[in-house]
Design a protein around this motif. Structure first.
Motif, PDB file in Angstrom:
ATOM      1  N   LEU A  13       0.832  -1.213   0.000  1.00 35.68           N
ATOM      2  CA  LEU A  13       0.000   0.000   0.000  1.00 35.68           C
ATOM      3  C   LEU A  13       0.860   1.254   0.000  1.00 35.68           C
ATOM      4  CD1 LEU A  13      -2.874  -0.860   2.497  1.00 35.68           C
ATOM      5  CD2 LEU A  13      -3.073  -0.516   0.037  1.00 35.68           C
ATOM      6  N   GLU A  14       1.930   1.218   0.769  1.00 34.10           N
ATOM      7  CA  GLU A  14       2.845   2.356   0.843  1.00 34.10           C
ATOM      8  C   GLU A  14       3.459   2.639  -0.529  1.00 34.10           C
ATOM      9  OE1 GLU A  14       6.190   3.608   4.040  1.00 34.10           O
ATOM     10  OE2 GLU A  14       6.484   1.671   3.075  1.00 34.10           O
ATOM     11  N   ARG A  15       3.818   1.595  -1.239  1.00 35.83           N
ATOM     12  CA  ARG A  15       4.390   1.765  -2.574  1.00 35.83           C
ATOM     13  C   ARG A  15       3.366   2.390  -3.518  1.00 35.83           C
ATOM     14  NH1 ARG A  15       5.703  -3.594  -5.046  1.00 35.83           N
ATOM     15  NH2 ARG A  15       3.581  -3.415  -5.763  1.00 35.83           N
ATOM     16  N   GLU A  16       2.131   1.954  -3.415  1.00 33.96           N
ATOM     17  CA  GLU A  16       1.068   2.535  -4.242  1.00 33.96           C
ATOM     18  C   GLU A  16       0.855   4.004  -3.884  1.00 33.96           C
ATOM     19  OE1 GLU A  16      -0.704   1.016  -6.780  1.00 33.96           O
ATOM     20  OE2 GLU A  16       0.834  -0.520  -6.495  1.00 33.96           O
ATOM     21  N   LYS A  17       0.958   4.305  -2.603  1.00 33.64           N
ATOM     22  CA  LYS A  17       0.817   5.687  -2.125  1.00 33.64           C
ATOM     23  C   LYS A  17       1.927   6.546  -2.716  1.00 33.64           C
ATOM     24  CE  LYS A  17       2.287   7.744   1.944  1.00 33.64           C
ATOM     25  NZ  LYS A  17       2.560   7.725   3.353  1.00 33.64           N
ATOM     26  N   LYS A  18       3.157   6.032  -2.689  1.00 35.81           N
ATOM     27  CA  LYS A  18       4.304   6.810  -3.160  1.00 35.81           C
ATOM     28  C   LYS A  18       4.283   7.008  -4.666  1.00 35.81           C
ATOM     29  CE  LYS A  18       7.374   6.036   0.652  1.00 35.81           C
ATOM     30  NZ  LYS A  18       8.635   5.545   1.130  1.00 35.81           N
ATOM     31  N   ALA A  19       3.573   6.144  -5.387  1.00 36.63           N
ATOM     32  CA  ALA A  19       3.486   6.309  -6.835  1.00 36.63           C
ATOM     33  C   ALA A  19       2.813   7.635  -7.192  1.00 36.63           C
ATOM     34  CB  ALA A  19       2.710   5.151  -7.453  1.00 36.63           C
ATOM     35  N   ASP A  20       1.945   8.108  -6.305  1.00 31.12           N
ATOM     36  CA  ASP A  20       1.250   9.365  -6.548  1.00 31.12           C
ATOM     37  C   ASP A  20       1.257  10.190  -5.263  1.00 31.12           C
ATOM     38  OD1 ASP A  20      -0.118  11.301  -7.865  1.00 31.12           O
ATOM     39  OD2 ASP A  20      -2.036  10.261  -7.900  1.00 31.12           O
ATOM     40  N   GLU A  21       2.437  10.422  -4.712  1.00 33.48           N
ATOM     41  CA  GLU A  21       2.579  11.061  -3.403  1.00 33.48           C
ATOM     42  C   GLU A  21       2.087  12.503  -3.378  1.00 33.48           C
ATOM     43  OE1 GLU A  21       6.328  11.604  -0.596  1.00 33.48           O
ATOM     44  OE2 GLU A  21       5.857   9.533  -1.089  1.00 33.48           O
ATOM     45  N   ARG A  22       2.137  13.166  -4.496  1.00 31.59           N
ATOM     46  CA  ARG A  22       1.686  14.562  -4.530  1.00 31.59           C
ATOM     47  C   ARG A  22       0.170  14.669  -4.433  1.00 31.59           C
ATOM     48  NH1 ARG A  22       5.185  14.601  -9.256  1.00 31.59           N
ATOM     49  NH2 ARG A  22       3.192  14.302 -10.241  1.00 31.59           N
ATOM     50  N   ALA A  23      -0.514  13.575  -4.721  1.00 31.20           N
ATOM     51  CA  ALA A  23      -1.975  13.608  -4.690  1.00 31.20           C
ATOM     52  C   ALA A  23      -2.472  13.769  -3.259  1.00 31.20           C
ATOM     53  CB  ALA A  23      -2.531  12.316  -5.285  1.00 31.20           C
ATOM     54  N   PRO A  24      -3.511  14.565  -3.084  1.00 34.76           N
ATOM     55  CA  PRO A  24      -4.066  14.717  -1.735  1.00 34.76           C
ATOM     56  C   PRO A  24      -4.771  13.441  -1.286  1.00 34.76           C
ATOM     57  CG  PRO A  24      -5.383  15.925  -3.332  1.00 34.76           C
ATOM     58  CD  PRO A  24      -4.180  15.387  -4.068  1.00 34.76           C
ATOM     59  N   LEU A  25      -5.002  13.343   0.002  1.00 33.22           N
ATOM     60  CA  LEU A  25      -5.644  12.176   0.598  1.00 33.22           C
ATOM     61  C   LEU A  25      -6.973  11.852  -0.079  1.00 33.22           C
ATOM     62  CD1 LEU A  25      -5.416  10.139   2.950  1.00 33.22           C
ATOM     63  CD2 LEU A  25      -6.666  11.774   4.352  1.00 33.22           C
ATOM     64  N   GLU A  26      -7.666  12.868  -0.553  1.00 35.12           N
ATOM     65  CA  GLU A  26      -8.982  12.677  -1.158  1.00 35.12           C
ATOM     66  C   GLU A  26      -8.921  12.001  -2.529  1.00 35.12           C
ATOM     67  OE1 GLU A  26      -7.997  15.923  -0.117  1.00 35.12           O
ATOM     68  OE2 GLU A  26      -8.801  15.476   1.864  1.00 35.12           O
ATOM     69  N   THR A  27      -7.729  11.916  -3.132  1.00 36.30           N
ATOM     70  CA  THR A  27      -7.644  11.347  -4.476  1.00 36.30           C
ATOM     71  C   THR A  27      -6.752  10.111  -4.557  1.00 36.30           C
ATOM     72  OG1 THR A  27      -5.807  12.787  -5.082  1.00 36.30           O
ATOM     73  CG2 THR A  27      -8.031  13.600  -5.550  1.00 36.30           C
ATOM     74  N   ASN A  28      -6.239   9.639  -3.450  1.00 35.13           N
ATOM     75  CA  ASN A  28      -5.338   8.488  -3.461  1.00 35.13           C
ATOM     76  C   ASN A  28      -5.884   7.413  -2.524  1.00 35.13           C
ATOM     77  OD1 ASN A  28      -3.129   6.708  -2.786  1.00 35.13           O
ATOM     78  ND2 ASN A  28      -1.776   8.182  -3.776  1.00 35.13           N
ATOM     79  N   ALA A  29      -6.414   6.333  -3.089  1.00 35.36           N
ATOM     80  CA  ALA A  29      -7.067   5.289  -2.302  1.00 35.36           C
ATOM     81  C   ALA A  29      -6.105   4.574  -1.364  1.00 35.36           C
ATOM     82  CB  ALA A  29      -7.744   4.283  -3.238  1.00 35.36           C
ATOM     83  N   ALA A  30      -4.889   4.300  -1.814  1.00 35.18           N
ATOM     84  CA  ALA A  30      -3.915   3.613  -0.962  1.00 35.18           C
ATOM     85  C   ALA A  30      -3.541   4.481   0.235  1.00 35.18           C
ATOM     86  CB  ALA A  30      -2.669   3.248  -1.761  1.00 35.18           C
ATOM     87  N   MET A  31      -3.346   5.766  -0.036  1.00 36.07           N
ATOM     88  CA  MET A  31      -3.020   6.709   1.027  1.00 36.07           C
ATOM     89  C   MET A  31      -4.177   6.792   2.030  1.00 36.07           C
ATOM     90  SD  MET A  31      -2.039  10.574   0.181  1.00 36.07           S
ATOM     91  CE  MET A  31      -0.452  11.137   0.637  1.00 36.07           C
ATOM     92  N   ARG A  32      -5.380   6.814   1.526  1.00 27.70           N
ATOM     93  CA  ARG A  32      -6.571   6.893   2.369  1.00 27.70           C
ATOM     94  C   ARG A  32      -6.704   5.635   3.240  1.00 27.70           C
ATOM     95  NH1 ARG A  32     -10.706  10.724   2.975  1.00 27.70           N
ATOM     96  NH2 ARG A  32     -12.081   9.818   4.522  1.00 27.70           N
ATOM     97  N   LEU A  33      -6.498   4.473   2.651  1.00 29.20           N
ATOM     98  CA  LEU A  33      -6.614   3.227   3.411  1.00 29.20           C
ATOM     99  C   LEU A  33      -5.537   3.145   4.488  1.00 29.20           C
ATOM    100  CD1 LEU A  33      -7.995   0.584   3.991  1.00 29.20           C
ATOM    101  CD2 LEU A  33      -6.722  -0.445   2.092  1.00 29.20           C
ATOM    102  N   LEU A  34      -4.315   3.521   4.174  1.00 33.06           N
ATOM    103  CA  LEU A  34      -3.256   3.535   5.190  1.00 33.06           C
ATOM    104  C   LEU A  34      -3.616   4.481   6.336  1.00 33.06           C
ATOM    105  CD1 LEU A  34       0.089   3.466   3.182  1.00 33.06           C
ATOM    106  CD2 LEU A  34      -0.696   1.791   4.854  1.00 33.06           C
ATOM    107  N   SER A  35      -4.147   5.627   6.004  1.00 40.05           N
ATOM    108  CA  SER A  35      -4.557   6.593   7.026  1.00 40.05           C
ATOM    109  C   SER A  35      -5.684   6.027   7.895  1.00 40.05           C
ATOM    110  CB  SER A  35      -4.999   7.892   6.354  1.00 40.05           C
ATOM    111  OG  SER A  35      -5.556   8.768   7.285  1.00 40.05           O
ATOM    112  N   ASP A  36      -6.666   5.413   7.258  1.00 39.58           N
ATOM    113  CA  ASP A  36      -7.788   4.821   7.997  1.00 39.58           C
ATOM    114  C   ASP A  36      -7.313   3.699   8.918  1.00 39.58           C
ATOM    115  OD1 ASP A  36      -9.497   6.577   6.727  1.00 39.58           O
ATOM    116  OD2 ASP A  36     -10.279   5.093   5.311  1.00 39.58           O
ATOM    117  N   LEU A  37      -6.420   2.858   8.421  1.00 40.41           N
ATOM    118  CA  LEU A  37      -5.887   1.771   9.249  1.00 40.41           C
ATOM    119  C   LEU A  37      -5.068   2.314  10.419  1.00 40.41           C
ATOM    120  CD1 LEU A  37      -4.768  -0.816   6.566  1.00 40.41           C
ATOM    121  CD2 LEU A  37      -6.608  -1.088   8.226  1.00 40.41           C
ATOM    122  N   ALA A  38      -4.281   3.333  10.165  1.00 39.53           N
ATOM    123  CA  ALA A  38      -3.477   3.924  11.237  1.00 39.53           C
ATOM    124  C   ALA A  38      -4.366   4.474  12.341  1.00 39.53           C
ATOM    125  CB  ALA A  38      -2.567   5.020  10.680  1.00 39.53           C
ATOM    126  N   LYS A  39      -5.439   5.188  11.954  1.00 38.60           N
ATOM    127  CA  LYS A  39      -6.376   5.717  12.950  1.00 38.60           C
ATOM    128  C   LYS A  39      -7.019   4.590  13.739  1.00 38.60           C
ATOM    129  CE  LYS A  39      -7.730   9.389   9.922  1.00 38.60           C
ATOM    130  NZ  LYS A  39      -8.828   9.811   9.064  1.00 38.60           N
TER     131      LYS A  39
END
Length: 140
Positions: free
Chosen positions: A52-78
């Motif tokens: 998931l982290e690798r998928e997040k880094k593929a589009d790291e400039r994208a905000p949380l609202e547009t990156n599903a991997a980043m959003r899922l990592l954030s949700d899991l962390a919370k």
């Protein structure tokens, strides 16, 4: 004591997270949630989060609202911040979830894995109950 079981608290948090997923990334978020449990079982928690982290880094400039991997990592962390794993909570205060998991000792790592698998069940149920059919079929 609030009278709710840990399982109920997991369910409540999962549904809150899934309802908050922006419609634009739901088609991407759904398969990530559905594949996470199998990935954790097959490859281990650290490897699944690294994917998931690798998928997040593929589009790291994208905000949380547009990156599903980043959003899922954030949700899991919370979600995992609320788990009864003190070492993980402490590490999450200063590290990303994948980094925090990689730093855990074996016993805490196993607890984090079990907790993640329990959370994934509720995230899957929340996705199935919350996302409309048209959003689900776009991802397939």
């Amino acid at each position: 004591m609030n009278g709710q079981t840990r399982e109920q608290l997991r369910a409540i948090h999962a549904y809150q997270c899934v309802r908050a997923v922006p419609p634009g990334i739901r088609a991407d978020y759904k398969p990530r949630v559905h594949g996470l449990g199998a990935s954790v079982l097959r490859d281990g928690l650290a490897a699944a989060l690294t994917f998931l982290e690798r998928e997040k880094k593929a589009d790291e400039r994208a905000p949380l609202e547009t990156n599903a991997a980043m959003r899922l990592l954030s949700d899991l962390a919370k979600s995992l911040e609320k788990a009864p794993i003190p070492e993980l909570k402490r590490r999450l205060a200063t590290m990303s979830l994948p980094d925090a998991v990689r730093e855990l000792k074996l016993e805490e790592y196993m607890l984090a894995t079990r907790e993640t698998l329990r959370l994934v069940v509720w995230f899957r149920r929340a996705v199935q109950a919350t996302f409309k059919d048209s959003e689900q079929t776009r991802a397939q």
